[in-house]
Design an enzyme around this catalytic site. Structure first.
Site, PDB file in Angstrom:
ATOM      1  N   ARG A  67     -21.849 -48.719   5.834  1.00 33.99           N
ATOM      2  CA  ARG A  67     -23.030 -49.271   5.155  1.00 33.99           C
ATOM      3  C   ARG A  67     -23.807 -50.197   6.087  1.00 33.99           C
ATOM      4  NH1 ARG A  67     -25.976 -47.805   1.037  1.00 33.99           N
ATOM      5  NH2 ARG A  67     -24.128 -47.554  -0.299  1.00 33.99           N
ATOM      6  N   ARG A  90     -22.972 -38.218   9.128  1.00 35.54           N
ATOM      7  CA  ARG A  90     -22.664 -39.661   9.144  1.00 35.54           C
ATOM      8  C   ARG A  90     -21.215 -39.970   8.786  1.00 35.54           C
ATOM      9  NH1 ARG A  90     -24.796 -42.588   3.788  1.00 35.54           N
ATOM     10  NH2 ARG A  90     -23.967 -41.131   2.255  1.00 35.54           N
ATOM     11  N   HIS A 168     -31.491 -43.398   9.146  1.00 37.42           N
ATOM     12  CA  HIS A 168     -31.505 -44.276   7.970  1.00 37.42           C
ATOM     13  C   HIS A 168     -31.357 -45.742   8.417  1.00 37.42           C
ATOM     14  CE1 HIS A 168     -30.755 -45.749   3.987  1.00 37.42           C
ATOM     15  NE2 HIS A 168     -30.307 -44.616   3.470  1.00 37.42           N
ATOM     16  N   ASP A 213     -38.155 -47.518  -3.270  1.00 35.58           N
ATOM     17  CA  ASP A 213     -37.550 -46.300  -2.714  1.00 35.58           C
ATOM     18  C   ASP A 213     -38.652 -45.246  -2.627  1.00 35.58           C
ATOM     19  OD1 ASP A 213     -35.989 -44.220  -1.881  1.00 35.58           O
ATOM     20  OD2 ASP A 213     -34.523 -44.338  -3.503  1.00 35.58           O
ATOM     21  N   GLU A 272     -37.133 -45.733   7.544  1.00 29.88           N
ATOM     22  CA  GLU A 272     -36.419 -44.605   8.112  1.00 29.88           C
ATOM     23  C   GLU A 272     -37.380 -43.543   8.651  1.00 29.88           C
ATOM     24  OE1 GLU A 272     -33.698 -43.240   5.049  1.00 29.88           O
ATOM     25  OE2 GLU A 272     -33.876 -45.198   4.056  1.00 29.88           O
TER      26      GLU A 272
END
Length: 315
Positions: A67, A90, A168, A213, A272
């Site tokens: 994270r 990832r 990201h 978002d 991103e």
């Protein structure tokens, strides 16, 4: 590893015994890349200040993704079908690529590492395509951080494949309420909080007062993140990545994430560089390249609103 290269990077153990690569520039900047996920977890300037956000609750326990830092989303962004959310790159182990194919490189960038990911039998069951994903992480002499991804279709059955992609990136900021993102004004975006409904950005900059978002479409090659409190501006330069996602979970979602501190949303923002709206399709033998360059510009000489165009021209 050559003696010269070892001056600029070393492989050592990180959290939970996971292998990581430390990159160091002689002027003092540094970066840290875990082989788990090909994941950049740290980028520091020549004063030793951390520029990326990494959650204090990040677990570093496979198969969970780390994270914070710069997770790589491939072969999909978000969640579709039977693939992992944001794909599998990832949360797989990458290898150091000692013999990458010819790579147009800036000879002044000596602090770099080349990583490679190839599909395992497990990946082939859920995404039946053969590929080579090469990632170069480099530190420029001025402390800039550069990530270059090269993805090649190595299918032998003649079949093309399509994918979406994102770096990201979690940026460390002093206070999310004092942050502006400039360069996305007047652009169309899809709001993930409103079932991907399409809107046009109206403000002269993106500021934060609640959860955000958004996926911005057809974005410029340069975007600025202005941290007023630290008098610091992050500049993103990107190539091959037409979209840009901006995300902050705010308080309710932060509390719902086990690997994210309740109040850590105040000190991070994700901007991103991505290719999402129009998936990339590669025929066998074809290669795609997506590049991200991150740099820091001091904004201490400015007062009031900072004109990102002036910053970008000066940098």
């Amino acid at each position: 590893m050559s003696s010269e290269k070892s001056r600029y990077y070393e492989v050592c153990k990180g959290f939970n015994g996971l292998d990581k690569v430390l990159l160091r520039d002689p002027r003092g900047s540094s970066a840290e890349v875990y082989l788990y996920g090909g994941h950049v977890t740290s980028w520091k300037n020549d004063h030793g200040e951390e520029l990326l956000f990494l959650s204090s609750k990040a677990t570093f326990k496979p198969p969970k993704a780390i994270r914070g830092g710069i997770p790589i989303c491939f072969p999909q962004f978000s969640c579709h079908g039977n693939l992992d959310r944001h794909g599998f790159a990832r949360n797989r182990f990458w290898a150091i690529d000692d013999h990458p194919p010819p790579f147009p490189t800036n000879t002044s960038n000596k602090a770099f590492v080349d990583l490679i990911l190839k599909p395992s039998e497990e990946e082939m069951k859920i995404w039946p395509h053969s590929f080579e994903f090469r990632l170069r992480v480099a530190l420029g002499p001025g402390g800039d951080l550069m990530l270059t991804s090269r993805i090649r279709n190595t299918n032998t059955d003649g079949k093309p494949f399509s994918f979406t992609f994102a770096y990201h990136t979690y940026f460390s900021v002093s206070d999310i309420c004092e942050v502006r993102v400039e360069g996305l004004e007047t652009l169309d975006y899809l709001d993930n909080l409103q079932k991907k409904k399409r809107f046009t950005e109206q403000g002269d900059a993106l500021t934060f007062e609640s959860e955000v978002d958004k996926m911005y479409l057809s974005t410029p090659t340069k975007i600025a993140i202005i941290d007023h409190e630290k008098k610091r501006t992050y500049v993103l330069r990107k190539d091959g990545l037409p979209d840009a996602v901006v995300w902050n979970p705010w308080d309710k979602k932060a509390k719902a994430m086990a690997d994210f501190g309740d109040n850590e949303y105040k000190h991070m923002v994700c901007v991103e560089a991505a290719a999402i709206e129009k998936p990339i399709t590669l025929k066998p033998g074809e290669e795609w390249k997506g590049r991200l360059e991150l740099s820091i510009v001091s904004s201490s000489y400015c007062s009031g609103q900072l004109d990102p165009r002036r910053v970008l021209q000066c940098s």
